[in-house]
Write a protein that holds these residues in place. Structure first.
Motif, short mmCIF file in Angstrom:
data_model
loop_
_atom_site.label_atom_id
_atom_site.label_comp_id
_atom_site.label_asym_id
_atom_site.label_seq_id
_atom_site.Cartn_x
_atom_site.Cartn_y
_atom_site.Cartn_z
N UNK A 178 31.03 0.05 -71.53
CA UNK A 178 31.26 0.16 -69.96
C UNK A 178 30.18 0.93 -69.36
N UNK A 179 29.83 0.55 -68.29
CA UNK A 179 28.90 1.51 -67.70
C UNK A 179 29.75 2.48 -66.85
N UNK A 180 28.70 3.59 -66.55
CA UNK A 180 29.48 4.55 -65.95
C UNK A 180 29.00 4.42 -64.49
N UNK A 181 30.17 4.68 -63.40
CA UNK A 181 29.91 4.29 -62.03
C UNK A 181 29.50 5.61 -61.53
N UNK A 182 28.42 5.94 -60.77
CA UNK A 182 27.91 7.02 -60.05
C UNK A 182 27.62 6.91 -58.74
N UNK A 183 28.36 7.94 -58.01
CA UNK A 183 28.24 7.83 -56.39
C UNK A 183 27.03 8.58 -55.97
N UNK A 184 26.29 8.07 -55.21
CA UNK A 184 25.11 8.48 -54.30
C UNK A 184 25.33 8.78 -52.87
N UNK A 185 25.24 10.08 -52.61
CA UNK A 185 25.50 10.34 -51.32
C UNK A 185 24.38 10.82 -50.41
N UNK A 186 24.56 10.67 -49.11
CA UNK A 186 23.56 10.96 -48.12
C UNK A 186 22.86 12.32 -48.34
N UNK A 187 21.74 12.44 -48.93
CA UNK A 187 21.19 13.67 -49.42
C UNK A 187 20.75 14.52 -47.82
N UNK A 188 20.64 15.68 -48.15
CA UNK A 188 20.08 16.56 -47.15
C UNK A 188 18.54 16.14 -46.95
N UNK A 189 18.29 15.71 -45.67
CA UNK A 189 16.82 15.09 -45.39
C UNK A 189 15.86 16.38 -44.73
N UNK A 224 25.72 14.27 -43.62
CA UNK A 224 25.03 14.48 -44.86
C UNK A 224 26.20 14.88 -45.74
N UNK A 225 26.26 14.37 -47.29
CA UNK A 225 27.25 14.18 -48.14
C UNK A 225 28.25 13.38 -48.08
N UNK A 226 28.26 12.24 -47.14
CA UNK A 226 29.08 11.13 -47.07
C UNK A 226 28.60 10.11 -48.01
N UNK A 227 29.38 9.28 -48.80
CA UNK A 227 29.03 8.61 -49.67
C UNK A 227 28.20 7.38 -49.26
N UNK A 228 26.99 7.01 -49.86
CA UNK A 228 26.21 5.77 -49.43
C UNK A 228 26.38 4.63 -50.29
N UNK A 229 26.42 4.67 -51.72
CA UNK A 229 26.65 3.68 -52.47
C UNK A 229 26.74 4.12 -53.72
N UNK A 230 27.51 3.39 -54.67
CA UNK A 230 27.89 3.49 -55.87
C UNK A 230 26.99 2.66 -56.98
N UNK A 231 26.56 3.13 -58.08
CA UNK A 231 25.71 2.33 -58.91
C UNK A 231 26.26 2.46 -60.34
#
Length: 474
Positions: free
Chosen positions: A1-12, A71-78
């Motif tokens: 099974x794949x691992x689902x990782x969350x990508x959050x809006x980074x500090x720009x 910043x820090x809010x979830x953008x997408x999951x991969x």
């Protein structure tokens, strides 16, 4: 099974705390590579493509286009790791597995600083078999007989997680006293979007009063309305304040915050003078009339004024400084990073010409042209909009003669330039028609007194009236 990782809006960077989603570059089911741009966002300073630090399959996106996220809010999951070989389009199952096999991310933020992983063809993977994080979906228990199922509430009536991802949506609901459990989300799996909350707010404001005095139950929208909205509903349309409301966010919000801070913190003063710019315009025409291979681009009036400013700041360095309020110190800065005001469709921005003290008029003009074009197309980098030490504001392009500009915090001064127009002028003892411009200097009275500010402005005016004066400093 794949691992689902969350990508959050980074500090720009550059102190930015939020960004608005302009355009998604990937969809759910797409295969992405490490450092591949996945979304285009607009900050208060520029448009930025945000790369994903993970390689794999996109399983969820958070936020519609136009949504503002902190910043820090979830953008997408991969989903990273092994994936099912159910790939549509070109390629094989092993290709998809290779694309999603890299489970470690680079952790980079902005495009251009990636690990250089080779790009992969955009492919859609059916999301069956991929585990979706709890933030993307909300499980709802079946309602008991005769009971209405409420989002975010279990069958036992105990409050559970609400189908809201964006912190901004929660904040908006709190500000308007809305119970999110009473709302049915229009997003995937019942996700409550900002549009749902705004619709509930509008419904609460427009809801009519109860039909009969004996009816004590109010509509759900009325129950969730703010006290002010409930008062407006009870009193009728005449009690409501009409008018269009425009959110102060993005570039407009950043400008508002900065100007308000400048007026709060800086004790500014303004002095101005009219100058005969006839000789300056003649010198510019002579420069631009020179042809040949080494002639270079045309020199603009703004470039000449910028070069005059750098020469004046070399004589009056007090105005190329900032104030450290906590230390109660004036910090004189060695480099002149010259900002210039540019009006764009996105609003007023101030690009910065770095190390202007080391450039001639032609070099300054070329950099101003490059930055102006980037400002118009929205491609300025945050670093090109920050770090200025002195600002030149040519408001004459709007057809006005004078102004008292607000200092671009935390700088110490700004030179304003009005339109250059023919006016009657006493020249060499006789009345003549000359090309006249009004120059105004707004300065921080903490860094210098009127004598210094007047000396700076007089030197600028002298260079405008007699460009040969500038030759002494070249």
């Amino acid at each position: 099974m794949p691992q689902v990782l969350e990508f959050k809006l980074p500090d720009l960077g550059e102190g930015l705390t939020e960004a608005e989603i302009v355009r998604w570059l990937v969809e759910v089911g797409d295969v992405v590579a490490i450092d591949q741009p996945v979304v285009e966002v607009e900050t208060a300073k520029a448009m930025v493509e945000v790369p994903c630090p993970y390689g794999g399959v996109v399983t969820a996106r958070f936020g519609d286009e136009g949504t503002e996220l902190p910043v820090g809010a979830p953008l997408l999951t991969v989903a990273v790791g092994s994936v099912e070989p159910s790939v549509t389009g070109t390629g094989t199952g092993s290709d998809a597995a290779d694309a999603g096999a890299e489970s470690s991310g680079s952790g980079n933020v902005l495009v251009g600083y990636g690990t250089g992983a080779p790009p992969v063809r955009r492919r859609r993977v059916r999301p069956e078999g991929l585990s979706v994080p709890a933030a993307a979906t909300v499980a709802s228990a079946p309602a008991a007989p005769g009971e209405v199922a409420v989002p975010g509430r279990g069958a036992d009536g105990v409050r559970g997680p609400v189908a809201v991802v964006s912190p901004l949506v929660r904040k908006l609901a709190r500000q308007h006293d809305l119970d999110l459990r009473q709302l049915a989300g229009s997003g995937p799996d019942g996700l409550i979007l900002r549009a749902d909350v705004e619709s509930a707010i509008r419904s609460a404001a427009a809801a009519p009063p109860a039909a009969s005095a004996g009816t004590s139950a109010a509509t759900p929208a009325a129950r969730t309305a703010t006290p002010a909205a409930r008062t407006a509903v009870a009193a009728g349309p005449s009690a409501r304040t009409l008018g269009e409301r425009i959110p102060l966010r993005g570039v407009r919000g950043a400008v508002a915050d900065k100007l308000a801070r400048s007026r709060r913190e800086i004790p500014d003063a303004t002095c101005w003078v009219d100058a005969d710019a006839t000789e300056l315009m003649a010198a510019r025409a002579a420069m631009n009339s020179i042809g040949g291979p080494g002639a270079g681009p045309k020199v603009s009036v703004l470039a000449l004024l910028a070069r005059i400013c750098t020469a004046a700041l070399a004589r009056y360095p007090e105005l190329n400084s900032t104030v450290d309020v906590e230390a109660r110190e004036i910090v004189r800065l060695p480099e002149v990073h010259l900002g210039f005001a540019a009006q764009t469709e996105r609003g007023l921005v101030v690009p910065v010409v770095r190390d202007a003290q080391e450039r001639n008029a032609e070099s300054i003009g070329a950099e101003i042209a490059r930055l102006t074009e980037a400002a118009r197309t929205g491609t300025l980098r945050p670093a090109e909009l920050t770090g200025g030490t002195f600002t030149l504001n040519n408001y004459g392009v709007f057809g006005v003669d004078g102004s008292t500009p607000i200092i671009n915090h935390p700088e110490a001064a700004m030179l304003g330039v009005g339109r250059i127009v023919p006016k009657p002028w006493v020249h060499e003892g006789e009345l003549a028609v000359r090309r006249v411009v009004q120059l105004s200097l707004t300065f921080d009275h903490r860094v210098c007194d009127g004598g210094t500010a007047g000396g700076f402005l007089r030197y600028v005016a002298d260079c405008v009236e007699q460009p040969a004066v500038l030759l002494r400093t070249l």
